[in-house]
Design an enzyme around this catalytic site. Structure first.
Site, PDB file in Angstrom:
ATOM      1  N   HIS A 151      39.524  30.547  31.479  1.00 20.72           N
ATOM      2  CA  HIS A 151      40.631  30.430  32.295  1.00 20.72           C
ATOM      3  C   HIS A 151      40.616  29.385  33.293  1.00 20.72           C
ATOM      4  O   HIS A 151      41.673  29.342  34.296  1.00 20.72           O
ATOM      5  CB  HIS A 151      41.208  31.863  32.711  1.00 20.72           C
ATOM      6  CG  HIS A 151      40.156  32.120  33.784  1.00 20.72           C
ATOM      7  ND1 HIS A 151      40.390  32.722  34.932  1.00 20.72           N
ATOM      8  CD2 HIS A 151      39.050  32.323  33.776  1.00 20.72           C
ATOM      9  CE1 HIS A 151      39.484  32.800  35.849  1.00 20.72           C
ATOM     10  NE2 HIS A 151      38.442  32.733  35.157  1.00 20.72           N
TER      11      HIS A 151
ATOM     12  N   HIS B  63      30.870  27.924  33.126  1.00 23.45           N
ATOM     13  CA  HIS B  63      32.107  28.114  34.030  1.00 23.45           C
ATOM     14  C   HIS B  63      31.573  27.905  35.566  1.00 23.45           C
ATOM     15  O   HIS B  63      30.676  28.394  36.072  1.00 23.45           O
ATOM     16  CB  HIS B  63      32.535  29.415  33.507  1.00 23.45           C
ATOM     17  CG  HIS B  63      33.899  29.867  34.336  1.00 23.45           C
ATOM     18  ND1 HIS B  63      34.853  29.131  34.807  1.00 23.45           N
ATOM     19  CD2 HIS B  63      34.359  30.898  34.559  1.00 23.45           C
ATOM     20  CE1 HIS B  63      36.089  29.586  35.301  1.00 23.45           C
ATOM     21  NE2 HIS B  63      35.762  30.642  35.333  1.00 23.45           N
TER      22      HIS B  63
ATOM     23  N   HIS C 167      31.095  38.873  31.849  1.00 21.80           N
ATOM     24  CA  HIS C 167      31.320  40.127  32.492  1.00 21.80           C
ATOM     25  C   HIS C 167      31.395  41.209  31.371  1.00 21.80           C
ATOM     26  O   HIS C 167      31.838  40.857  30.226  1.00 21.80           O
ATOM     27  CB  HIS C 167      32.593  40.261  33.076  1.00 21.80           C
ATOM     28  CG  HIS C 167      32.676  39.155  34.342  1.00 21.80           C
ATOM     29  ND1 HIS C 167      32.041  39.097  35.621  1.00 21.80           N
ATOM     30  CD2 HIS C 167      33.505  38.016  34.578  1.00 21.80           C
ATOM     31  CE1 HIS C 167      32.330  38.511  36.386  1.00 21.80           C
ATOM     32  NE2 HIS C 167      33.182  37.488  35.874  1.00 21.80           N
TER      33      HIS C 167
ATOM     34  N   ASP D   3      33.800  33.689  30.402  1.00 16.95           N
ATOM     35  CA  ASP D   3      34.893  34.723  30.644  1.00 16.95           C
ATOM     36  C   ASP D   3      35.797  35.285  29.476  1.00 16.95           C
ATOM     37  O   ASP D   3      36.192  36.521  29.622  1.00 16.95           O
ATOM     38  CB  ASP D   3      35.990  34.277  31.649  1.00 16.95           C
ATOM     39  CG  ASP D   3      35.312  34.409  33.016  1.00 16.95           C
ATOM     40  OD1 ASP D   3      33.988  35.077  33.253  1.00 16.95           O
ATOM     41  OD2 ASP D   3      35.924  33.958  33.987  1.00 16.95           O
TER      42      ASP D   3
ATOM     43  N   TYR E 198      41.416  43.215  31.926  1.00 13.39           N
ATOM     44  CA  TYR E 198      40.915  41.937  32.147  1.00 13.39           C
ATOM     45  C   TYR E 198      41.833  40.785  31.674  1.00 13.39           C
ATOM     46  O   TYR E 198      42.173  40.053  32.244  1.00 13.39           O
ATOM     47  CB  TYR E 198      39.696  41.991  31.497  1.00 13.39           C
ATOM     48  CG  TYR E 198      39.002  40.587  31.856  1.00 13.39           C
ATOM     49  CD1 TYR E 198      38.046  40.687  33.134  1.00 13.39           C
ATOM     50  CD2 TYR E 198      38.864  39.590  31.126  1.00 13.39           C
ATOM     51  CE1 TYR E 198      37.363  39.583  33.342  1.00 13.39           C
ATOM     52  CE2 TYR E 198      38.029  38.446  31.469  1.00 13.39           C
ATOM     53  CZ  TYR E 198      37.214  38.443  32.729  1.00 13.39           C
ATOM     54  OH  TYR E 198      36.722  37.162  33.037  1.00 13.39           O
TER      55      TYR E 198
ATOM     56  N   HIS F 254      40.091  38.971  41.622  1.00 12.58           N
ATOM     57  CA  HIS F 254      41.270  38.210  41.268  1.00 12.58           C
ATOM     58  C   HIS F 254      42.507  38.972  41.579  1.00 12.58           C
ATOM     59  O   HIS F 254      43.499  38.699  40.878  1.00 12.58           O
ATOM     60  CB  HIS F 254      41.122  37.924  39.865  1.00 12.58           C
ATOM     61  CG  HIS F 254      40.016  36.830  39.559  1.00 12.58           C
ATOM     62  ND1 HIS F 254      39.830  35.728  40.162  1.00 12.58           N
ATOM     63  CD2 HIS F 254      39.174  36.758  38.541  1.00 12.58           C
ATOM     64  CE1 HIS F 254      38.925  35.003  39.588  1.00 12.58           C
ATOM     65  NE2 HIS F 254      38.469  35.769  38.750  1.00 12.58           N
TER      66      HIS F 254
ATOM     67  N   GLU G  17      33.335  28.822  38.188  1.00 15.30           N
ATOM     68  CA  GLU G  17      33.849  29.821  38.933  1.00 15.30           C
ATOM     69  C   GLU G  17      32.500  30.483  39.601  1.00 15.30           C
ATOM     70  O   GLU G  17      31.456  30.458  39.210  1.00 15.30           O
ATOM     71  CB  GLU G  17      34.474  30.735  38.464  1.00 15.30           C
ATOM     72  CG  GLU G  17      35.528  31.644  39.488  1.00 15.30           C
ATOM     73  CD  GLU G  17      36.627  32.562  38.725  1.00 15.30           C
ATOM     74  OE1 GLU G  17      37.351  33.289  39.379  1.00 15.30           O
ATOM     75  OE2 GLU G  17      36.661  32.453  37.451  1.00 15.30           O
TER      76      GLU G  17
ATOM     77  N   ASP H  18      31.666  33.335  40.773  1.00 21.25           N
ATOM     78  CA  ASP H  18      31.014  34.495  40.266  1.00 21.25           C
ATOM     79  C   ASP H  18      29.831  34.320  39.271  1.00 21.25           C
ATOM     80  O   ASP H  18      28.993  34.858  38.925  1.00 21.25           O
ATOM     81  CB  ASP H  18      31.922  35.682  39.813  1.00 21.25           C
ATOM     82  CG  ASP H  18      32.886  34.993  38.949  1.00 21.25           C
ATOM     83  OD1 ASP H  18      33.154  33.931  38.903  1.00 21.25           O
ATOM     84  OD2 ASP H  18      33.243  35.816  37.980  1.00 21.25           O
TER      85      ASP H  18
END
Length: 408
Positions: free
Chosen positions: A151, A85, A231, A170, A198, A31, A87, A89
């Site tokens: 996010h 989520h 994470h 996240d 983060y 990111h 995203e 990843d």
């Protein structure tokens, strides 16, 4: 199938939950910010009557995740899939998972269903859920809570009632590759820096939404005994859970602290001399100082320090009628992160064109930084009186910062 005959093994998290994620030791950028300690992609297997998989991993790590699942059960036994989520990843391997696992039902938020459909064309596979909806797993249940814009618009968390586990995607995470999956097994100092970094580089622009979620959690009557992010380590002790929640409350408030960050880049060391004199004034004024030369520093480290500071002072030489590219990059990045409650000043050097200074003004004013001291500039090389003016600027900013930290 010999469940133990796998290269990667699941790790037990609670009575009913196993970690089946992956460790990425090699990633050093994420990111737009540096991740020198790597990261983890956490996925969780719930051994309920209806076996459930919560989230997946980055696509290259699909074999690792499936191997960890196979160390516990045959992946074909998974009945329920949850995507907290969308995203990549966490969802990049969803098509392969759906094909190989064939769950009976898959859940995501409404925005999650839309995002996953945009990526993979899988809307027919997913059932949309919203805050308060539950998934019946037979002998236990999952409660879903939407956390929009923490996010991404699709973001949600899932709560397992039987074990008190909040799968927080996240939120409350960090980029830290580790074999120790629980927070209490890792260095508190390292985790503090990584969770701050983060939040500062990913979550900070959405602090208002975070504040709403923090305030709403008590009203949901969830007995949270463990927080499992997507994470980094899992928070499992009451002390660690209180610690991470307290940190997030501090991050949300962004109260000014008696710390100033001085950021600059220089061509022939004139702006550097001003920066050092300003830093000396800040030190003499009684505040902590962090100085970053953007020819050597990275914007993500600056962002982390700025989130925990009360003042930002920015300097640049003039190049082609503007600021140096490293400063423009850093300020553009910071502007998007929306740090709050900062005071500051600008400074710089020039030869025949001083247009870098007005450009610095534009950047910091767009960021909402309150300029509390006069600009410090010099033509070519700073003389002794200019260096003294730079020191006084540091002292002025320090005095104002201490007043604001005291609530005056």
């Amino acid at each position: 199938m010999n469940l133990n005959d796998q290269p990667y093994m699941a790790k037990k998290v609670s009575d009913s939950v196993y970690w089946v994620g992956a460790v990425d030791w090699d990633i050093d950028e994420f990111h737009g910010y540096l991740t020198p300690r790597g990261t983890t992609y956490n996925a969780f297997l719930i051994l309920a009557d209806k076996v459930t998989l919560v989230d997946t991993v980055k696509k290259p790590y699909l074999p690792e995740m499936l191997s960890r699942i196979r160390s516990v059960i045959d992946p074909k036994q998974i009945d329920v899939f949850v995507s907290n989520h969308a995203e990549m990843d966490h969802s990049g391997c969803i098509p392969e998972v759906l094909e190989q696992v064939s769950p009976t039902v898959a859940y995501a938020s409404q925005k999650g269903v839309e995002a996953l459909d945009e990526h993979f064309g899988v809307s027919d596979t997913f059932t949309a859920v919203q805050t308060g909806d539950k998934a019946d797993l037979g002998n236990m249940s999952l409660t879903f809570v939407e956390t929009r814009m923490i996010h991404w618009p699709d973001s949600m968390v899932s709560y397992l009632d039987s074990d008190g586990v909040l799968f927080s995607q996240d939120a409350f995470g960090m980029h830290l590759a580790t074999n120790h999956i629980f927070a209490d097994e890792n260095s508190r100092d390292i985790m503090l820096w990584e969770v701050e970094k983060y939040y500062a580089n990913i979550v900070l622009p959405y602090s208002k939404q975070v504040d709403k979620v923090l305030k709403s959690l008590p009203t949901l009557n969830l007995d949270i005994r463990m927080i499992a992010p997507d994470h980094g380590p899992i928070w499992r002790t009451p002390e660690d859970i209180a610690w991470i929640l307290g940190l997030y409350q501090r991050f949300v408030e962004q109260k000014p602290t008696p710390k100033a960050v001085v950021v600059f880049d220089t061509m022939w060391h004139s702006t550097e001399k001003l920066a050092k004199a300003i830093a000396e004034g800040l030190r003499l004024g009684g505040v902590e100082v962090k100085v970053f030369n953007m020819n050597q520093a990275h914007r993500s480290d600056v962002a982390t320090e700025v989130m925990n500071a009360g003042a930002l002072l920015v300097g640049s030489s003039t190049l082609n009628s503007g600021v140096l590219p490293t400063i423009a990059d850093m300020l553009t990045y910071l502007r998007g992160l929306k740090p709050a409650n900062l005071i500051g000043a600008v400074f710089g050097s020039y030869g025949w064109n001083r247009k870098a200074i007005p450009e610095l003004h534009t950047y910091v004013e767009e960021m909402g930084i309150d300029l509390v001291a006069d600009d410090v500039t010099c033509k070519y090389v700073p003389k002794e009186d200019t260096l003294m003016a730079a020191r006084r600027t540091g002292e002025t900013v320090a005095a104002e910062l201490l007043k604001r930290c005291a609530g005056e």
